[in-house]
Motif scaffolding. Structure first.
Motif, PDB file in Angstrom:
ATOM      1  N   ASP A  20       7.742   8.991  -0.653  1.00  0.00           N
ATOM      2  CA  ASP A  20       6.659   8.012  -0.793  1.00  0.00           C
ATOM      3  C   ASP A  20       5.641   8.146   0.333  1.00  0.00           C
ATOM      4  O   ASP A  20       4.427   8.056   0.102  1.00  0.00           O
ATOM      5  CB  ASP A  20       7.228   6.585  -0.810  1.00  0.00           C
ATOM      6  N   VAL A  21       6.127   8.329   1.561  1.00  0.00           N
ATOM      7  CA  VAL A  21       5.205   8.449   2.692  1.00  0.00           C
ATOM      8  C   VAL A  21       4.300   9.665   2.520  1.00  0.00           C
ATOM      9  O   VAL A  21       3.079   9.602   2.713  1.00  0.00           O
ATOM     10  CB  VAL A  21       5.985   8.541   4.019  1.00  0.00           C
ATOM     11  N   SER A 112      -6.961   2.754   1.022  1.00  0.00           N
ATOM     12  CA  SER A 112      -6.457   1.953  -0.108  1.00  0.00           C
ATOM     13  C   SER A 112      -5.458   0.890   0.362  1.00  0.00           C
ATOM     14  O   SER A 112      -4.689   1.099   1.323  1.00  0.00           O
ATOM     15  CB  SER A 112      -5.817   2.803  -1.201  1.00  0.00           C
ATOM     16  N   ILE A 113      -5.460  -0.225  -0.346  1.00  0.00           N
ATOM     17  CA  ILE A 113      -4.557  -1.335  -0.045  1.00  0.00           C
ATOM     18  C   ILE A 113      -3.101  -0.913  -0.213  1.00  0.00           C
ATOM     19  O   ILE A 113      -2.220  -1.357   0.528  1.00  0.00           O
ATOM     20  CB  ILE A 113      -4.887  -2.542  -0.945  1.00  0.00           C
ATOM     21  N   ALA A 114      -2.832  -0.057  -1.206  1.00  0.00           N
ATOM     22  CA  ALA A 114      -1.453   0.371  -1.461  1.00  0.00           C
ATOM     23  C   ALA A 114      -0.852   1.061  -0.237  1.00  0.00           C
ATOM     24  O   ALA A 114       0.301   0.814   0.142  1.00  0.00           O
ATOM     25  CB  ALA A 114      -1.418   1.305  -2.664  1.00  0.00           C
ATOM     26  N   ALA A 207       6.358   6.364 -10.907  1.00  0.00           N
ATOM     27  CA  ALA A 207       5.873   5.016 -11.189  1.00  0.00           C
ATOM     28  C   ALA A 207       4.613   4.720 -10.400  1.00  0.00           C
ATOM     29  O   ALA A 207       3.536   5.189 -10.750  1.00  0.00           O
ATOM     30  CB  ALA A 207       6.975   3.993 -10.893  1.00  0.00           C
ATOM     31  N   GLU A 208       4.727   3.970  -9.300  1.00  0.00           N
ATOM     32  CA  GLU A 208       3.545   3.403  -8.655  1.00  0.00           C
ATOM     33  C   GLU A 208       2.516   4.446  -8.236  1.00  0.00           C
ATOM     34  O   GLU A 208       1.347   4.365  -8.623  1.00  0.00           O
ATOM     35  CB  GLU A 208       3.954   2.565  -7.431  1.00  0.00           C
ATOM     36  N   LEU A 212      -1.012   5.038  -9.920  1.00  0.00           N
ATOM     37  CA  LEU A 212      -2.211   4.792  -9.116  1.00  0.00           C
ATOM     38  C   LEU A 212      -3.179   5.975  -9.202  1.00  0.00           C
ATOM     39  O   LEU A 212      -4.394   5.791  -9.328  1.00  0.00           O
ATOM     40  CB  LEU A 212      -1.828   4.550  -7.657  1.00  0.00           C
ATOM     41  N   VAL A 213      -2.631   7.184  -9.140  1.00  0.00           N
ATOM     42  CA  VAL A 213      -3.478   8.379  -9.232  1.00  0.00           C
ATOM     43  C   VAL A 213      -4.172   8.434 -10.583  1.00  0.00           C
ATOM     44  O   VAL A 213      -5.386   8.682 -10.674  1.00  0.00           O
ATOM     45  CB  VAL A 213      -2.633   9.649  -9.004  1.00  0.00           C
TER      46      VAL A 213
END
Length: 260
Positions: A20-21, A112-114, A207-208, A212-213
């Motif tokens: 994720d990072v 980005s906020i994410a 998923a996220e 998002l992409v």
């Protein structure tokens, strides 16, 4: 399966966090470079794209350092101070407020906020009271978390879903193969085929970050992500989020003579 606190469960969780990072760092570069890709035919985009990507990586590095310094030197004293004001709600109020501030700073910097939200969580992960904070955030997640997927669903054109099944199957297949080769095979070389397969299949769900992409590309226009491709990506995400947990659950299920 009760494997989260085992050595194998910890390994899968650590690998997922590193995944994720790295993904959010690449996501920040995409947000900077993506709009530059739509240029008149023949226009030179390599230099502007490299410059924008380099600047974004520098901002991400500075933001990471700032979050680390906050986590290392400021978070504990501030949490203790808020705990003195209110032992029950003080640390939670601080964590909530800091999360909004960190996420907003990331958005202001173009990350980005994410990305900011992820680093806000990492900034508080060193705190021994993190489990209580996490449980408190669980309430907020229950209330606000679904809105992300509502936005994803609202962007799907249901009239084109049936025509996207073939492309969705291809994307899902590549998602599985990509993770098995990219994550599972190197892990198998070092840890054996079973651990490698576990890591590979545990990485399969997209998923996220994946969504998002695709949503970002959809907002840029059909030249970046056509509606049919977006529909297929959402379907592929659903498939991978079913396949991965089912296979990992079967592999982690204790069997006679095979303790986790």
């Amino acid at each position: 399966t009760g494997a989260l606190d085992s050595d194998t469960g910890a390994l899968l969780l650590d690998a997922a966090e590193l995944d994720d990072v790295s993904a959010v760092v690449l996501l920040s570069v995409l947000f900077a470079v993506g709009p530059l890709l739509k240029q008149p035919e023949g226009a030179a985009i390599l230099v502007p794209a490299l410059k924008a990507g380099a600047i974004q990586l520098l901002l991400a590095a500075l933001f990471s350092i700032a979050c680390y310094l906050f986590s290392r030197w400021l978070e504990k004293p501030l949490s203790d101070g808020f705990a003195e004001l209110s032992p029950t709600y003080g640390p939670i109020v601080l964590a909530t407020g800091a999360a909004f501030v960190i996420a907003s700073m990331a958005e202001f910097m173009g990350l980005s906020i994410a990305i900011g939200a992820l680093f806000a969580g990492l900034a508080f992960s060193r705190d021994p009271a993190e489990r209580n904070i996490d449980e408190a955030f669980g309430v907020l997640l229950t209330v606000f978390g679904p809105f992300f997927f509502v936005a994803i669903g609202l962007s799907v054109d249901t009239n084109l879903v049936s025509g996207a099944v073939g492309l969705a199957a291809a994307l899902a297949g590549m998602a599985v193969v990509g993770k098995l080769l990219g994550a599972g095979f190197p892990a198998a070389v070092m840890l054996g085929w079973r651990q490698g397969a576990l890591i590979g299949f545990s990485m399969v769900p997209r998923a996220e970050i994946f969504l998002l992409v695709m949503l970002f590309g959809l907002t840029l226009g059909a030249w970046a992500v056509p509606q049919a491709l977006y529909n297929a990506a959402v379907l592929a995400s659903i498939v991978t989020c079913i396949i991965g947990p089912v296979i990992v659950g079967v592999m982690l299920r204790p069997t006679e003579g095979n303790a986790i």
